[in-house]
Design a protein around this motif. Structure first.
Motif, PDB file in Angstrom:
ATOM      1  N   ILE A 229      12.006  -8.049  -2.420  1.00 37.47           N
ATOM      2  CA  ILE A 229      10.504  -8.767  -3.722  1.00 37.47           C
ATOM      3  C   ILE A 229       9.596  -8.257  -3.902  1.00 37.47           C
ATOM      4  CG2 ILE A 229       9.371 -10.866  -3.800  1.00 37.47           C
ATOM      5  CD1 ILE A 229      12.207 -11.170  -4.739  1.00 37.47           C
ATOM      6  N   ILE A 230       9.110  -7.057  -2.437  1.00 40.26           N
ATOM      7  CA  ILE A 230       8.032  -6.600  -2.954  1.00 40.26           C
ATOM      8  C   ILE A 230       7.714  -5.164  -3.333  1.00 40.26           C
ATOM      9  CG2 ILE A 230       6.177  -5.151  -0.983  1.00 40.26           C
ATOM     10  CD1 ILE A 230       6.531  -7.981   1.099  1.00 40.26           C
ATOM     11  N   LYS A 231       9.352  -4.430  -2.927  1.00 38.16           N
ATOM     12  CA  LYS A 231       9.554  -3.210  -4.195  1.00 38.16           C
ATOM     13  C   LYS A 231       9.669  -3.746  -5.915  1.00 38.16           C
ATOM     14  CE  LYS A 231      12.736  -2.033  -2.098  1.00 38.16           C
ATOM     15  NZ  LYS A 231      13.757  -0.745  -1.232  1.00 38.16           N
ATOM     16  N   ASN A 232       9.964  -5.032  -6.080  1.00 33.53           N
ATOM     17  CA  ASN A 232      10.612  -4.758  -7.206  1.00 33.53           C
ATOM     18  C   ASN A 232       9.832  -6.383  -8.098  1.00 33.53           C
ATOM     19  OD1 ASN A 232      13.496  -2.851  -7.161  1.00 33.53           O
ATOM     20  ND2 ASN A 232      13.578  -4.041  -4.560  1.00 33.53           N
ATOM     21  N   ALA A 233      10.168  -6.744  -6.858  1.00 33.44           N
ATOM     22  CA  ALA A 233       9.377  -7.842  -8.272  1.00 33.44           C
ATOM     23  C   ALA A 233       7.420  -6.891  -9.347  1.00 33.44           C
ATOM     24  CB  ALA A 233       8.786  -8.939  -7.953  1.00 33.44           C
ATOM     25  N   ASP A 234       8.169  -7.842 -10.310  1.00 32.98           N
ATOM     26  CA  ASP A 234       6.438  -7.347 -11.174  1.00 32.98           C
ATOM     27  C   ASP A 234       5.615  -8.667 -10.595  1.00 32.98           C
ATOM     28  OD1 ASP A 234       4.604  -7.346 -13.141  1.00 32.98           O
ATOM     29  OD2 ASP A 234       5.933  -6.918 -14.735  1.00 32.98           O
ATOM     30  N   PRO A 235       4.373  -7.538  -9.784  1.00 36.89           N
ATOM     31  CA  PRO A 235       2.665  -8.704  -9.378  1.00 36.89           C
ATOM     32  C   PRO A 235       2.664  -9.770 -11.173  1.00 36.89           C
ATOM     33  CG  PRO A 235       2.513  -6.401 -10.069  1.00 36.89           C
ATOM     34  CD  PRO A 235       4.029  -6.240 -10.296  1.00 36.89           C
ATOM     35  N   MET A 236       2.591  -9.280 -11.846  1.00 36.40           N
ATOM     36  CA  MET A 236       2.520 -10.011 -12.920  1.00 36.40           C
ATOM     37  C   MET A 236       3.230 -11.084 -13.773  1.00 36.40           C
ATOM     38  SD  MET A 236      -0.525  -8.855 -13.889  1.00 36.40           S
ATOM     39  CE  MET A 236      -0.838  -8.917 -15.002  1.00 36.40           C
ATOM     40  N   ASP A 237       4.375 -10.812 -12.838  1.00 35.68           N
ATOM     41  CA  ASP A 237       5.633 -12.291 -13.390  1.00 35.68           C
ATOM     42  C   ASP A 237       5.837 -12.333 -14.472  1.00 35.68           C
ATOM     43  OD1 ASP A 237       6.818 -14.891 -12.615  1.00 35.68           O
ATOM     44  OD2 ASP A 237       4.595 -15.320 -13.445  1.00 35.68           O
TER      45      ASP A 237
END
Length: 244
Positions: A229-237
């Motif tokens: 999740i940390i590596k792939n998820a967009d922090p801007m959602d």
């Protein structure tokens, strides 16, 4: 100018199928939720024939439609959706709300590609275990299939189903008949195809959510700390139109 959506429900249908209690519960729950990944219900009104629900407008519509059009997601898209869902469901569970019908048809996208949970028709607000079998065939947890009492972790199971579907394009226990789907669900007959290629970290997440013993399913709060999740998820959602 502020754009909203109107959901129109005919009173005749409510009477015919005796949905008064279910609709009232849906409206009470959805009105109370304040989370960026839960579709807002602002208000409602009615006339002699219809009830009108004033909802947040999700410009891009159902995620289901985009999944059917393009198939599986990339790992970055899937991780972004799973992170959004995990946070929204954790918020719901803190308020003792169990959704019980998370599926692509009940996930909407706004104009920026931000995911919104909708479809609260089977939701319930309760601290105690429930016994009503409800939801959609491919997404039912084993305890529901076996007509056992269930609680909020049925939503955790569904998150595992969706993660698999985002990455492989189909739900993991899909079968020719309802009986076969139920059998595969109860056995947790889980396998990972060789294509498309999916990282082991994502498979591990799915395997930790799709656990028959509901007490051993991965906590939603832990999902945000997983390396995948940390590596792939967009922090801007967000998943932009170009990503899809």
């Amino acid at each position: 100018m502020y754009i909203v959506a109107l959901k129109v429900i005919f009173k005749e249908q409510i009477e015919k199928y005796r949905l008064h209690h279910q609709l009232r519960r849906e409206m009470e729950i959805q009105t109370s939720l304040r989370h960026p990944n839960a579709l807002r219900l602002y208000s409602w009104f009615h006339d002699d024939e219809r009830i009108y629900m004033i909802l947040e407008y999700a410009h891009r519509g159902e995620l289901y439609r985009e999944l059917r059009k393009t198939g599986h997601r990339t790992e970055k898209q899937a991780a972004t959706y799973i992170a959004s869902l995990a946070q929204a469901l954790a918020y719901c569970h803190e308020k003792d709300v169990i959704h019980r019908d998370i599926k692509p048809e009940n996930l909407l996208l706004d104009h920026e590609g931000r995911l919104k949970i909708a479809g609260f028709g089977w939701s319930v607000q309760s601290k105690s275990k429930r016994h009503t079998m409800c939801g959609t065939l491919d997404y039912l947890a084993p305890e529901m299939v076996e007509n056992k009492a269930h609680d909020y972790v049925v939503d955790n199971w569904t998150l595992g189903i969706l993660c698999y579907e985002f990455l492989y394009g189909v739900p993991p226990f899909e079968a020719e008949s309802q009986t076969d789907t139920f059998r595969r669900t109860v056995k947790v007959d889980l396998s990972f195809p060789s294509t498309p290629q999916v990282f082991a970290e994502a498979k591990n997440l799915i395997s930790r959510l799709l656990v028959k013993d509901s007490s051993k399913r991965l906590f939603l709060q832990k999902i945000m700390k997983l390396p995948w999740i940390i590596k792939n998820a967009d922090p801007m959602d967000k998943c932009s139109k170009l990503d899809l």
